[in-house]
Motif scaffolding. Structure first.
Motif, mmCIF file in Angstrom:
data_model
loop_
_atom_site.group_PDB
_atom_site.id
_atom_site.type_symbol
_atom_site.label_atom_id
_atom_site.label_comp_id
_atom_site.label_asym_id
_atom_site.label_seq_id
_atom_site.Cartn_x
_atom_site.Cartn_y
_atom_site.Cartn_z
ATOM 1 N N ARG A 47 0.945 -1.282 0.173
ATOM 2 C CA ARG A 47 -0.189 0.103 -0.102
ATOM 3 C C ARG A 47 0.746 1.240 0.196
ATOM 4 N N GLU A 48 0.958 1.948 -0.953
ATOM 5 C CA GLU A 48 1.847 3.059 -1.535
ATOM 6 C C GLU A 48 3.293 2.857 -0.770
ATOM 7 N N CYS A 50 4.637 0.524 1.019
ATOM 8 C CA CYS A 50 4.678 0.016 2.489
ATOM 9 C C CYS A 50 3.866 -1.158 2.702
ATOM 10 N N HIS A 52 1.395 -4.109 3.531
ATOM 11 C CA HIS A 52 -0.025 -4.227 3.784
ATOM 12 C C HIS A 52 -0.356 -5.481 4.275
ATOM 13 N N ASP A 62 -5.785 4.800 7.047
ATOM 14 C CA ASP A 62 -5.811 6.175 7.079
ATOM 15 C C ASP A 62 -6.197 6.808 8.440
ATOM 16 N N THR A 87 3.727 1.006 8.093
ATOM 17 C CA THR A 87 4.515 2.103 7.474
ATOM 18 C C THR A 87 5.869 1.564 7.267
ATOM 19 N N THR A 89 8.598 0.075 4.678
ATOM 20 C CA THR A 89 8.379 -0.378 3.434
ATOM 21 C C THR A 89 8.714 -1.649 2.841
ATOM 22 N N ARG A 121 5.847 -1.973 -10.648
ATOM 23 C CA ARG A 121 4.367 -1.423 -10.766
ATOM 24 C C ARG A 121 3.669 -2.756 -10.201
ATOM 25 N N SER A 123 -0.130 -4.294 -8.735
ATOM 26 C CA SER A 123 -1.720 -3.991 -8.580
ATOM 27 C C SER A 123 -2.265 -5.257 -8.137
ATOM 28 N N SER A 131 1.350 0.108 -7.099
ATOM 29 C CA SER A 131 2.518 0.456 -6.234
ATOM 30 C C SER A 131 3.668 -0.621 -6.457
#
Length: 207
Positions: A47-48, A50, A52, A62, A87, A89, A121, A123, A131
């Protein structure tokens, strides 16, 4: 010492298949990563960029990062434990896992790590946006001879901490430590220099 790094420009996870370069491969899905037996690949859900987790216990990320759960327990863990896990990576977690797996293998307790895989990349239908992600290439335990389960003491003696709920001890495969990831995951002890060396090598190759 440099380690092998395998790079994929793009890949997708769809309906139990890992898709890259027009070559689909079946996956075995876990909460923190998935395993592609045909590629000897364990890859983190991102997720971005990082780490998940797909477990139902995961708090809304969030809201977690905004501090809404500060001071609370979320399942077995504190909000701070979840923050630290979500958080981190995927690059850093791949480096940590590679070193932990290397130490376990050297002690005869785990499969041999073969390198790191970086996907520029990635998904999945489970969490949307593209990401980067990373993971480890590792020997298939099913090809190893069965042995007695590793003990807590043996894992610690190898220079590796137990995860927070001791899944690495309870969920061994054919007597080998396999499960390295959790909210408080398995970690190599006193390994920051080794981790940074891998991250530097990875950055030099893919950035």
């Amino acid at each position: 010492m440099e380690i092998p790094i395998h790079q994929l420009e793009s890949a997708r996870l769809r309906m139990g298949w890992f898709l890259h370069g027009g070559m689909p491969a079946r996956v075995k899905a876990g909460a923190w990563n998935f395993y592609v037996p045909a590629l000897n690949l364990k890859l983190a859900y991102p997720r971005e960029a990082c780490v998940h987790c797909l477990h139902k216990a995961v708090p809304p990320v969030d809201r977690l990062l905004a501090g809404e759960f500060d001071g609370e327990r979320i399942g077995r863990y504190s909000a701070e434990d979840w923050k630290q896990a979500l958080t981190k990576t995927t690059r850093r977690r791949a480096a940590e896992n590679f070193i932990a797996a290397e130490r376990l293998h050297a002690a005869g307790l785990g499969p041999k790590p073969l390198g790191i895989c970086y996907v520029r990349r990635f998904s999945s239908q489970a969490f949307g946006a593209w990401s980067e992600t990373a993971g480890i290439l590792i020997e298939d335990i099913q090809n190893l001879p069965p042995k007695p389960d590793a003990t807590e003491a043996e894992i610690l003696a190898a220079g590796v901490t137990l995860d927070g709920i001791k899944s690495c001890v309870r969920q061994q495969i054919r007597g080998y430590v396999s499960d390295l990831n959790s909210v408080i995951g398995v970690m190599p002890v006193a390994a920051e220099e080794e981790i940074e060396a891998i991250l530097s090598q990875l950055s030099a190759q893919v950035d």
